[in-house]
Design a protein around this motif. Structure first.
Motif, PDB file in Angstrom:
ATOM      1  N   ARG A 151       0.844  -1.048  -0.156  1.00  0.00           N
ATOM      2  CA  ARG A 151      -0.198  -0.037   0.008  1.00  0.00           C
ATOM      3  C   ARG A 151       0.750   1.296  -0.002  1.00  0.00           C
ATOM      4  O   ARG A 151       0.489   2.377  -0.689  1.00  0.00           O
ATOM      5  N   HIS A 152       1.917   1.342   0.502  1.00  0.00           N
ATOM      6  CA  HIS A 152       2.841   2.459   0.712  1.00  0.00           C
ATOM      7  C   HIS A 152       3.549   2.629  -0.873  1.00  0.00           C
ATOM      8  O   HIS A 152       3.627   3.725  -1.089  1.00  0.00           O
ATOM      9  N   ALA A 153       4.017   1.422  -1.270  1.00  0.00           N
ATOM     10  CA  ALA A 153       4.480   1.749  -2.648  1.00  0.00           C
ATOM     11  C   ALA A 153       3.676   2.156  -3.637  1.00  0.00           C
ATOM     12  O   ALA A 153       3.897   3.158  -4.462  1.00  0.00           O
ATOM     13  N   ALA A 154       2.340   1.693  -3.525  1.00  0.00           N
ATOM     14  CA  ALA A 154       1.260   2.215  -4.530  1.00  0.00           C
ATOM     15  C   ALA A 154       0.994   3.506  -4.173  1.00  0.00           C
ATOM     16  O   ALA A 154       0.735   4.361  -5.028  1.00  0.00           O
ATOM     17  N   ALA A 155       1.052   4.022  -2.794  1.00  0.00           N
ATOM     18  CA  ALA A 155       0.666   5.531  -2.539  1.00  0.00           C
ATOM     19  C   ALA A 155       1.831   6.295  -3.145  1.00  0.00           C
ATOM     20  O   ALA A 155       1.315   7.401  -3.588  1.00  0.00           O
ATOM     21  N   LEU A 156       2.975   5.775  -2.922  1.00  0.00           N
ATOM     22  CA  LEU A 156       3.953   6.620  -3.571  1.00  0.00           C
ATOM     23  C   LEU A 156       4.033   6.856  -5.189  1.00  0.00           C
ATOM     24  O   LEU A 156       4.238   8.097  -5.636  1.00  0.00           O
ATOM     25  N   ALA A 157       3.478   5.940  -5.837  1.00  0.00           N
ATOM     26  CA  ALA A 157       3.166   5.741  -7.124  1.00  0.00           C
ATOM     27  C   ALA A 157       2.200   6.627  -7.301  1.00  0.00           C
ATOM     28  O   ALA A 157       2.194   7.525  -8.433  1.00  0.00           O
ATOM     29  N   ALA A 158       1.044   6.567  -6.602  1.00  0.00           N
ATOM     30  CA  ALA A 158      -0.016   7.329  -6.958  1.00  0.00           C
ATOM     31  C   ALA A 158       0.461   8.830  -6.674  1.00  0.00           C
ATOM     32  O   ALA A 158      -0.096   9.783  -7.534  1.00  0.00           O
ATOM     33  N   GLY A 159       1.013   9.361  -5.569  1.00  0.00           N
ATOM     34  CA  GLY A 159       1.492  10.825  -5.686  1.00  0.00           C
ATOM     35  C   GLY A 159       2.257  11.392  -6.800  1.00  0.00           C
ATOM     36  O   GLY A 159       1.994  12.387  -7.167  1.00  0.00           O
ATOM     37  N   ALA A 160       3.223  10.438  -7.228  1.00  0.00           N
ATOM     38  CA  ALA A 160       4.069  10.781  -8.430  1.00  0.00           C
ATOM     39  C   ALA A 160       3.159  10.820  -9.717  1.00  0.00           C
ATOM     40  O   ALA A 160       3.366  11.750 -10.542  1.00  0.00           O
ATOM     41  N   LEU A 161       2.186  10.019  -9.813  1.00  0.00           N
ATOM     42  CA  LEU A 161       1.360  10.177 -10.948  1.00  0.00           C
ATOM     43  C   LEU A 161       0.350  11.203 -10.862  1.00  0.00           C
ATOM     44  O   LEU A 161       0.218  12.013 -12.068  1.00  0.00           O
ATOM     45  N   THR A 162       0.026  11.488  -9.869  1.00  0.00           N
ATOM     46  CA  THR A 162      -0.930  12.818  -9.627  1.00  0.00           C
ATOM     47  C   THR A 162      -0.270  13.958  -9.974  1.00  0.00           C
ATOM     48  O   THR A 162      -0.547  15.151 -10.707  1.00  0.00           O
ATOM     49  N   ALA A 163       1.318  14.148  -9.541  1.00  0.00           N
ATOM     50  CA  ALA A 163       1.990  15.288  -9.898  1.00  0.00           C
ATOM     51  C   ALA A 163       2.311  15.320 -11.459  1.00  0.00           C
ATOM     52  O   ALA A 163       2.130  16.407 -12.157  1.00  0.00           O
ATOM     53  N   ARG A 164       2.445  14.361 -12.059  1.00  0.00           N
ATOM     54  CA  ARG A 164       2.567  14.433 -13.710  1.00  0.00           C
ATOM     55  C   ARG A 164       1.133  14.745 -14.018  1.00  0.00           C
ATOM     56  O   ARG A 164       1.206  15.302 -15.477  1.00  0.00           O
ATOM     57  N   ALA A 165       0.280  14.431 -13.576  1.00  0.00           N
ATOM     58  CA  ALA A 165      -1.226  14.759 -14.155  1.00  0.00           C
ATOM     59  C   ALA A 165      -1.573  16.327 -13.855  1.00  0.00           C
ATOM     60  O   ALA A 165      -2.006  17.185 -14.775  1.00  0.00           O
ATOM     61  N   VAL A 166      -0.990  16.952 -12.685  1.00  0.00           N
ATOM     62  CA  VAL A 166      -1.279  18.167 -12.536  1.00  0.00           C
ATOM     63  C   VAL A 166      -0.445  19.067 -13.531  1.00  0.00           C
ATOM     64  O   VAL A 166      -0.609  20.088 -14.162  1.00  0.00           O
ATOM     65  N   VAL A 167       1.063  18.520 -13.612  1.00  0.00           N
ATOM     66  CA  VAL A 167       1.912  19.187 -14.721  1.00  0.00           C
ATOM     67  C   VAL A 167       0.923  19.291 -16.065  1.00  0.00           C
ATOM     68  O   VAL A 167       1.133  20.176 -17.002  1.00  0.00           O
ATOM     69  N   GLY A 168       0.083  18.468 -16.495  1.00  0.00           N
ATOM     70  CA  GLY A 168      -0.568  18.441 -17.693  1.00  0.00           C
ATOM     71  C   GLY A 168      -1.551  19.718 -18.067  1.00  0.00           C
ATOM     72  O   GLY A 168      -1.866  20.275 -19.089  1.00  0.00           O
ATOM     73  N   PHE A 169      -2.136  20.407 -16.886  1.00  0.00           N
ATOM     74  CA  PHE A 169      -2.494  21.647 -16.945  1.00  0.00           C
ATOM     75  C   PHE A 169      -1.685  22.790 -17.638  1.00  0.00           C
ATOM     76  O   PHE A 169      -2.453  23.794 -18.135  1.00  0.00           O
ATOM     77  N   PHE A 170      -0.399  22.405 -17.438  1.00  0.00           N
ATOM     78  CA  PHE A 170       0.547  23.751 -18.103  1.00  0.00           C
ATOM     79  C   PHE A 170       0.979  23.347 -19.234  1.00  0.00           C
ATOM     80  O   PHE A 170       1.689  24.094 -19.886  1.00  0.00           O
ATOM     81  N   ALA A 171       0.752  22.151 -19.841  1.00  0.00           N
ATOM     82  CA  ALA A 171       1.344  21.441 -21.153  1.00  0.00           C
ATOM     83  C   ALA A 171       0.651  22.078 -22.193  1.00  0.00           C
ATOM     84  O   ALA A 171      -0.695  22.272 -22.182  1.00  0.00           O
ATOM     85  N   VAL A 172       1.133  22.485 -23.259  1.00  0.00           N
ATOM     86  CA  VAL A 172       0.697  22.957 -24.546  1.00  0.00           C
ATOM     87  C   VAL A 172       0.574  21.927 -25.474  1.00  0.00           C
ATOM     88  O   VAL A 172       1.754  21.262 -25.810  1.00  0.00           O
ATOM     89  N   PRO A 173      -0.540  21.503 -25.773  1.00  0.00           N
ATOM     90  CA  PRO A 173      -0.771  20.067 -26.734  1.00  0.00           C
ATOM     91  C   PRO A 173      -0.118  20.449 -28.201  1.00  0.00           C
ATOM     92  O   PRO A 173       0.010  21.547 -28.428  1.00  0.00           O
ATOM     93  N   LEU A 174       0.473  19.616 -28.856  1.00  0.00           N
ATOM     94  CA  LEU A 174       1.170  19.545 -30.150  1.00  0.00           C
ATOM     95  C   LEU A 174      -0.056  19.678 -30.854  1.00  0.00           C
ATOM     96  O   LEU A 174      -0.419  18.311 -31.471  1.00  0.00           O
ATOM     97  N   GLY A 175      -0.543  20.627 -31.561  1.00  0.00           N
ATOM     98  CA  GLY A 175      -1.598  20.486 -32.739  1.00  0.00           C
ATOM     99  C   GLY A 175      -2.606  21.283 -32.079  1.00  0.00           C
ATOM    100  O   GLY A 175      -2.704  21.790 -30.802  1.00  0.00           O
ATOM    101  N   GLU A 176      -3.881  21.297 -32.472  1.00  0.00           N
ATOM    102  CA  GLU A 176      -5.250  22.110 -32.398  1.00  0.00           C
ATOM    103  C   GLU A 176      -6.051  21.228 -31.480  1.00  0.00           C
ATOM    104  O   GLU A 176      -6.527  20.260 -31.785  1.00  0.00           O
ATOM    105  N   VAL A 177      -6.085  21.645 -30.192  1.00  0.00           N
ATOM    106  CA  VAL A 177      -6.816  20.886 -29.093  1.00  0.00           C
ATOM    107  C   VAL A 177      -7.819  22.070 -28.546  1.00  0.00           C
ATOM    108  O   VAL A 177      -7.502  22.645 -28.082  1.00  0.00           O
ATOM    109  N   PRO A 178      -9.196  21.774 -28.830  1.00  0.00           N
ATOM    110  CA  PRO A 178     -10.458  22.665 -27.945  1.00  0.00           C
ATOM    111  C   PRO A 178      -9.866  22.709 -26.381  1.00  0.00           C
ATOM    112  O   PRO A 178      -9.351  21.711 -25.837  1.00  0.00           O
ATOM    113  N   THR A 179     -10.306  24.038 -26.061  1.00  0.00           N
ATOM    114  CA  THR A 179      -9.735  24.176 -24.693  1.00  0.00           C
ATOM    115  C   THR A 179     -10.349  23.442 -23.721  1.00  0.00           C
ATOM    116  O   THR A 179      -9.912  22.732 -22.589  1.00  0.00           O
TER     117      THR A 179
END
Length: 346
Positions: free
Chosen positions: A290-318
């Motif tokens: 459960r601890h290993a999975a929690a560490l992984a979930a935290g890291a994955l959530t961080a990468r997902a949050v970074v996605g809000f700042f990513a600019v997609p390659l191509g035309e993507v509706p807001t």
């Protein structure tokens, strides 16, 4: 395993799908962002390209008793293979005509090697952690009782290897046809040497913990969280929520580092500190899957949050972009919660 176990097959199928999502979809950087049909179609390539190696890494580790440092070394080996040999992005100064590519490469470019330290670290660490390590930990966390047992038999392993080779060949063929910059023979040779060294290191990291096969503990027994006939571990482990928070903070720090030599040094420091702390905490009898999975979930959530700042390659509706980002943040948190609520021992 003499009989088919649908639970093991379900776990393997889950990892086959989760790995490419963690590797390619979570930040929403491509023009498929927010398009469910395009994302589903992409799994036909990304599933074999990322899911199959994740399965091979996980199955190899569980059969040979390789500990998590070894698992991450195997994951890094696939990361080097992917970026250095298959898509050769590690050695490109203008990959896929991405507008900001040169901005990422130039500050830490090492001309004799034909690569940038920043992008090399990002590719290898990114694959090791997010493409393979995170999905393996999360998938195992969803069923702790099966987390130490093999999920595939020989035909499944052969199929996974064949799928990966086919997908890698398609990606390499497309790169050679559409890109002007190709890795030199010396660069490919250096990449393959690094892969071999990482694999050798992984094989040296065989745990003294019991290896579980078909639900039976071999080479000792586990009683009340302590390992008999092996290493007895002392100390206390923090709650899974605290571990997830640490993974979130470390992931955000790593992802927002600048593409400079200072950023490279800071990135290596983050990796070293996280590794040292995780190894220390994992020695506690209170540390669980459960601890290993929690560490992984935290890291994955961080990468997902970074996605809000990513600019997609191509035309993507807001609306589609931010709906994609919200869905993946929610999915990362949900996986972490589900894994944290699972009972049972590894």
């Amino acid at each position: 395993m003499k009989t088919r176990d649908p639970r093991r097959l379900a776990m393997a199928a889950g990892l086959l799908v989760l790995a490419p999502m963690c590797a390619e979809y979570v930040t929403g950087y491509d023009d498929s962002t927010g398009d469910p049909l395009a994302l589903a179609a992409g799994l036909l390539i990304f599933g074999p390209l990322y899911g199959a190696p994740a399965l091979l890494i996980r199955e190899t580790a569980r059969r040979l008793g390789i500990s998590w440092p070894g698992i991450l070394a195997l994951a890094a080996a696939f990361g080097v293979l992917q970026a250095g040999v298959v898509d050769q992005s590690m050695f490109s100064e203008g990959y896929r005509d991405i507008p900001y590519w040169e901005e990422m490469v130039r500050p830490t470019y090492v001309a004799p090697l034909g690569l940038a330290a920043h992008t090399t670290l990002s590719f290898v660490a990114g694959h090791a952690v997010w493409s393979f390590g995170v999905p393996i930990a999360l998938t195992e966390g969803l069923n702790p009782r099966l987390s130490r047992t093999p999920w595939l038999r020989t035909p499944g392993l052969v199929t996974a290897a064949a799928l990966y080779l086919a997908a890698a060949a398609l990606v390499l063929r497309d790169h050679l046809r559409t890109e002007d910059e190709h890795a030199a023979a010396a660069q490919i040779g250096g990449s393959l040497t690094a892969v071999a060294l990482l694999v050798l290191f992984a094989l040296s990291r065989r745990s003294r913990d019991p290896v579980v096969r078909n639900g039976v503990v071999r080479n000792g027994a586990v009683r009340n969280g302590a390992v008999r006939n092996g290493a007895v571990r002392d100390g206390a482990a923090p709650r899974p929520f605290a571990v997830a928070a640490c993974g979130l903070v470390a992931g955000l720090v790593f992802d927002f580092l600048p593409s400079t030599w200072a950023g490279v040094a800071a990135g290596l420091t983050v990796i070293a500190l996280c590794g040292a702390v995780a190894v220390r905490l994992a020695r506690s009898p209170e540390w669980t899957i459960r601890h290993a999975a929690a560490l992984a979930a935290g890291a994955l959530t961080a990468r997902a949050v970074v996605g809000f700042f990513a600019v997609p390659l191509g035309e993507v509706p807001t609306v589609a972009k931010y709906a994609h980002n919200v869905a993946f943040v929610a999915g990362a948190v949900l996986l972490g919660v589900l894994a944290a609520r699972r009972r049972g021992t590894a």
